[in-house]
Enzyme design. Structure first.
Site, PDB file in Angstrom:
ATOM      1  N   THR A  14       0.827  -1.213   0.000  1.00  0.00           N
ATOM      2  CA  THR A  14       0.000   0.000   0.000  1.00  0.00           C
ATOM      3  C   THR A  14       0.859   1.260   0.000  1.00  0.00           C
ATOM      4  O   THR A  14       0.613   2.194  -0.774  1.00  0.00           O
ATOM      5  CB  THR A  14      -0.867   0.000   1.280  1.00  0.00           C
ATOM      6  N   VAL A  15       1.871   1.286   0.855  1.00  0.00           N
ATOM      7  CA  VAL A  15       2.659   2.520   0.990  1.00  0.00           C
ATOM      8  C   VAL A  15       3.532   2.732  -0.251  1.00  0.00           C
ATOM      9  O   VAL A  15       3.618   3.840  -0.786  1.00  0.00           O
ATOM     10  CB  VAL A  15       3.524   2.469   2.271  1.00  0.00           C
ATOM     11  N   LYS A 107       9.508   0.804  11.506  1.00  0.00           N
ATOM     12  CA  LYS A 107       9.679   1.085  12.936  1.00  0.00           C
ATOM     13  C   LYS A 107      10.295  -0.090  13.681  1.00  0.00           C
ATOM     14  O   LYS A 107      11.093   0.083  14.589  1.00  0.00           O
ATOM     15  CB  LYS A 107       8.345   1.472  13.570  1.00  0.00           C
ATOM     16  N   GLU A 131      10.579   9.315   8.795  1.00  0.00           N
ATOM     17  CA  GLU A 131       9.326   9.992   9.172  1.00  0.00           C
ATOM     18  C   GLU A 131       8.121   9.052   9.135  1.00  0.00           C
ATOM     19  O   GLU A 131       7.239   9.107   9.993  1.00  0.00           O
ATOM     20  CB  GLU A 131       9.087  11.182   8.234  1.00  0.00           C
ATOM     21  N   VAL A 134       6.716   6.539  12.191  1.00  0.00           N
ATOM     22  CA  VAL A 134       6.016   6.927  13.422  1.00  0.00           C
ATOM     23  C   VAL A 134       4.769   7.736  13.099  1.00  0.00           C
ATOM     24  O   VAL A 134       4.851   8.800  12.486  1.00  0.00           O
ATOM     25  CB  VAL A 134       6.940   7.763  14.344  1.00  0.00           C
ATOM     26  N   GLU A 192      -2.389  -5.734  11.711  1.00  0.00           N
ATOM     27  CA  GLU A 192      -1.146  -6.192  11.095  1.00  0.00           C
ATOM     28  C   GLU A 192      -1.255  -7.699  10.841  1.00  0.00           C
ATOM     29  O   GLU A 192      -2.060  -8.392  11.484  1.00  0.00           O
ATOM     30  CB  GLU A 192       0.030  -5.939  12.058  1.00  0.00           C
ATOM     31  N   ASP A 203       3.852  -2.489  18.257  1.00  0.00           N
ATOM     32  CA  ASP A 203       4.011  -1.498  17.177  1.00  0.00           C
ATOM     33  C   ASP A 203       4.086  -0.079  17.762  1.00  0.00           C
ATOM     34  O   ASP A 203       4.979   0.708  17.412  1.00  0.00           O
ATOM     35  CB  ASP A 203       2.812  -1.642  16.217  1.00  0.00           C
ATOM     36  N   LYS A 207       7.324   2.727  18.046  1.00  0.00           N
ATOM     37  CA  LYS A 207       7.259   4.143  17.661  1.00  0.00           C
ATOM     38  C   LYS A 207       7.710   5.037  18.821  1.00  0.00           C
ATOM     39  O   LYS A 207       8.474   5.984  18.639  1.00  0.00           O
ATOM     40  CB  LYS A 207       5.828   4.497  17.241  1.00  0.00           C
ATOM     41  N   GLY A 304      -2.217   4.038   6.456  1.00  0.00           N
ATOM     42  CA  GLY A 304      -2.927   4.162   5.184  1.00  0.00           C
ATOM     43  C   GLY A 304      -2.023   4.669   4.076  1.00  0.00           C
ATOM     44  O   GLY A 304      -0.950   5.230   4.331  1.00  0.00           O
TER      45      GLY A 304
HETATM   46  N1  HSE Z   1      -0.847  -0.965  12.573  1.00  0.00           N
HETATM   47  C1  HSE Z   1      -0.501   0.396  12.813  1.00  0.00           C
HETATM   48  C2  HSE Z   1      -1.706   1.119  13.381  1.00  0.00           C
HETATM   49  C3  HSE Z   1      -0.025   1.136  11.603  1.00  0.00           C
HETATM   50  O1  HSE Z   1      -2.782   0.537  13.488  1.00  0.00           O
HETATM   51  O2  HSE Z   1      -1.571   2.267  13.750  1.00  0.00           O
HETATM   52  C4  HSE Z   1       1.382   0.779  11.260  1.00  0.00           C
HETATM   53  O3  HSE Z   1       2.257   1.092  12.294  1.00  0.00           O
END
Ligand code: HSE
Length: 428
Positions: A14-15, A107, A131, A134, A192, A203, A207, A304
Site C-alpha cells: 500500500t505505501v 519502525k 518519518e 512513526v 497487522e 508497534d 514508535k 494508510g
Molecule cells: N498498525 C498500525 C496502526 C499502523 O494501526 O496504527 C502501522 O504502524
C-alpha cells in the site's frame, strides 16, 4: 535544474504504491519544491506479476532488494518492505554500505537495530530518515528533530496505534465485546499480519522508543518500554471508566525522571474531555512538551496509503533539497544510554477484579492494598452471580511499585477469582 534524485523503491504494498503515485502525479510540483526532479529508477517486491493498479513497466525491476540497494543508478534506497530483520535489514545495510541514503517506514527494524544502522550510516556519510515509521502522516519526527530542536523535551504522550484506538472507541460506541470488535477490525483489514504487533502494544512501543531517542538524546531502547496490550480490556472497563468521566486509551508516555528514562505503552484512563480522550477511530495523536515551547498537539491519520506515503515523501524531498539531518537529531555516537525507570511518576489506578462473594473477602483485599501503602479512594461492587462479584477500586495516588506489591499478595488471599485489571489514571 540540476540532476534528478534517483530512487530505488523496495516493497510495493500500500505505501510503496502510494509513493509511486505521488511521484508520478505531482512530478512538476515536487521538482519545483525540491529544486530538481525526483525520479524512480528501479523497484523491487516479492512478486513481480501482480496487478497493483498502476503500470510499473518503465522502472527497472530487481527480484532481490539487496541488488536494488546496491545499484549504481540510485541515490536513495526507499525501504518499504517491513519486518525487523531479514530482507529489509539486509537491503538497508547493503544500501548504506554502498553509500546510498535510506528512507524507511520500518519502525520495527529501527526500534531493534536503529543505533547500529544509524552509526553505519554516519560512518558512510549516508542519511537515514524515518518519518513514515512513526504515526503515519503526522510529521512528528520532523517536529522533534527540527521544529523543536531548540527545546529540552520534557515529555512525549500519545496514541500511536490507530487499530487499538479503533477497537477501544468502537467498543465504547457499540457496546460490543473486545473479541467481537477485534474480529470486525480484522475483517476490515486494520490489523497487522501478526495482530499481536497492534493489540499487545508492540508497534506503538516501537514508535515511542524512536521518538524517545530523538527527544532525550538517548540510544533507542525498545526493551526499556513497559508494554501492556489491550486484550484484557472488557466492556465493563470501558463503561465504568466512562461513568467516572474517562476514556481508555493505549497511551504512550516517555519522560526523563530522576530515576532514569521512563517509557511505557499501556492502556490508561484519560479524561474524556481531553483531546486524547476525544480521539476517535484510527486517528493518532502525539503531544510534545518542550521547556521553551510548552505543549504541541499533533493529530492525524496514523496509517494508510496517502498519509504514510506523504511521510515518505517528506524525507525524500528533504534529501532532494540537500537537507541532511542526523537520524536521531544528533550524531548517533553522541546518544547516551539512560537507566530504565518504569512508571516512576505516581498516579491513581483503576483496579477491577472478581471476588469470591463471601464474608471478609473485601477486607482481605483492602488489607493487601493497605499493607503495601496503597490507599483506596473509591470502590464499587456491581452485579454478581451466585458465587462471585465484580469489584472496582480506584486508588489514591500511588507508585506502580507499591501497587505491584499489593497485586502480588492477592492470590494468597484466596478470595480473588480473576487476575486484576490495573489501569493507570493519567490526568493530562
Ligand atoms: N498498525 C498500525 C496502526 C499502523 O494501526 O496504527 C502501522 O504502524
Amino acid at each position: 535544474m540540476t540532476h534528478p534524485l534517483r530512487l530505488g523503491i523496495a516493497g510495493l504494498g500500500t505505501v510503496g504504491i502510494g509513493v509511486v503515485k505521488i511521484i508520478r502525479q505531482k512530478a512538476d510540483l515536487l521538482a519545483k519544491r525540491s529544486g530538481r526532479p525526483i525520479e524512480i529508477t528501479a523497484i523491487s517486491a516479492r512478486t513481480r506479476a501482480k496487478d497493483r493498479g498502476i503500470s510499473l513497466s518503465k522502472y527497472a525491476w530487481e527480484d532481490d532488494p539487496v541488488a536494488l540497494a546496491e545499484r549504481d543508478d540510485i541515490d536513495v534506497f526507499v525501504e518499504l518492505i517491513g519486518g525487523s530483520d531479514g530482507p529489509a535489514k539486509e537491503a538497508t545495510e547493503a544500501a548504506i554500505a554502498a553509500g546510498k541514503d535510506v528512507v524507511t517506514a520500518n519502525k520495527a527494524m529501527l526500534a531493534l537495530h536503529g543505533q547500529s544502522i544509524a552509526e553505519a550510516a554516519e560512518d558512510k556519510g549516508a542519511a537515514l530518515r524515518f518519518e513514515a515509521a512513526v504515526a503515519g502522516g503526522i510529521p512528528v519526527v520532523k517536529a522533534l528533530t527540527e521544529g523543536l530542536a531548540g527545546n529540552e523535551i520534557t515529555r512525549i504522550i500519545g496514541v500511536m496505534n490507530g487499530t487499538c484506538n479503533y477497537i477501544l472507541t468502537r467498543m465504547q460506541s457499540s457496546g460490543l465485546a473486545y473479541q467481537e470488535v477485534f474480529a470486525e477490525a480484522n475483517a476490515l483489514g486494520y490489523l497487522e499480519a501478526d495482530p499481536r504487533l497492534d493489540v499487545d502494544g508492540i508497534d506503538a512501543g516501537h514508535k515511542l522508543s524512536l521518538l524517545s531517542a530523538i527527544a532525550f538524546g538517548t540510544q533507542v531502547n525498545f526493551d526499556g518500554v513497559r508494554l501492556e496490550g489491550i486484550g484484557r480490556i472488557s466492556i465493563d472497563d470501558i463503561t465504568q471508566a466512562a461513568d467516572m468521566g474517562y476514556r481508555i486509551k493505549l497511551l504512550g508516555v516517555a519522560q526523563k525522571t530522576p530515576r532514569g528514562l521512563e517509557q511505557r505503552m499501556t492502556p490508561c484512563l484519560v479524561p474524556a474531555i481531553s483531546p486524547l480522550g476525544q480521539l476517535e477511530g484510527g486517528t493518532n495523536m502525539v503531544i510534545l512538551e518542550g521547556d521553551a515551547v510548552g505543549q504541541i498537539v499533533l493529530s492525524g491519520a496514523g496509517a494508510g496509503e496517502g498519509p504514510t506515503a506523504s511521510a515518505v515523501m517528506s524525507d525524500v524531498i528533504d534529501l532532494a533539497r540537500g537537507i541532511r539531518v542526523p537520524t536521531f537529531g544528533m550524531p548517533a555516537t553522541e546518544l547516551t544510554t539512560a537507566p530504565v525507570a518504569q512508571s516512576a511518576v505516581p498516579a491513581p489506578y483503576y483496579l477491577r477484579f472478581t471476588l469470591q462473594d463471601k464474608p471478609g473477602a473485601l477486607a482481605k483485599v483492602a488489607t493487601a492494598l493497605g499493607d503495601a501503602g496503597v490507599s483506596i479512594n473509591r470502590m464499587r461492587q456491581y452485579g454478581h452471580d451466585a458465587q462471585t462479584a465484580p469489584v472496582l477500586i480506584v486508588t489514591h495516588t500511588t507508585t506502580r511499585d507499591a501497587l505491584d506489591h499489593a497485586l502480588a499478595q492477592l492470590p494468597a488471599t484466596g478470595v480473588v477469582a480473576t487476575d486484576p485489571v490495573a489501569l493507570r489514571i493519567e490526568e493530562l
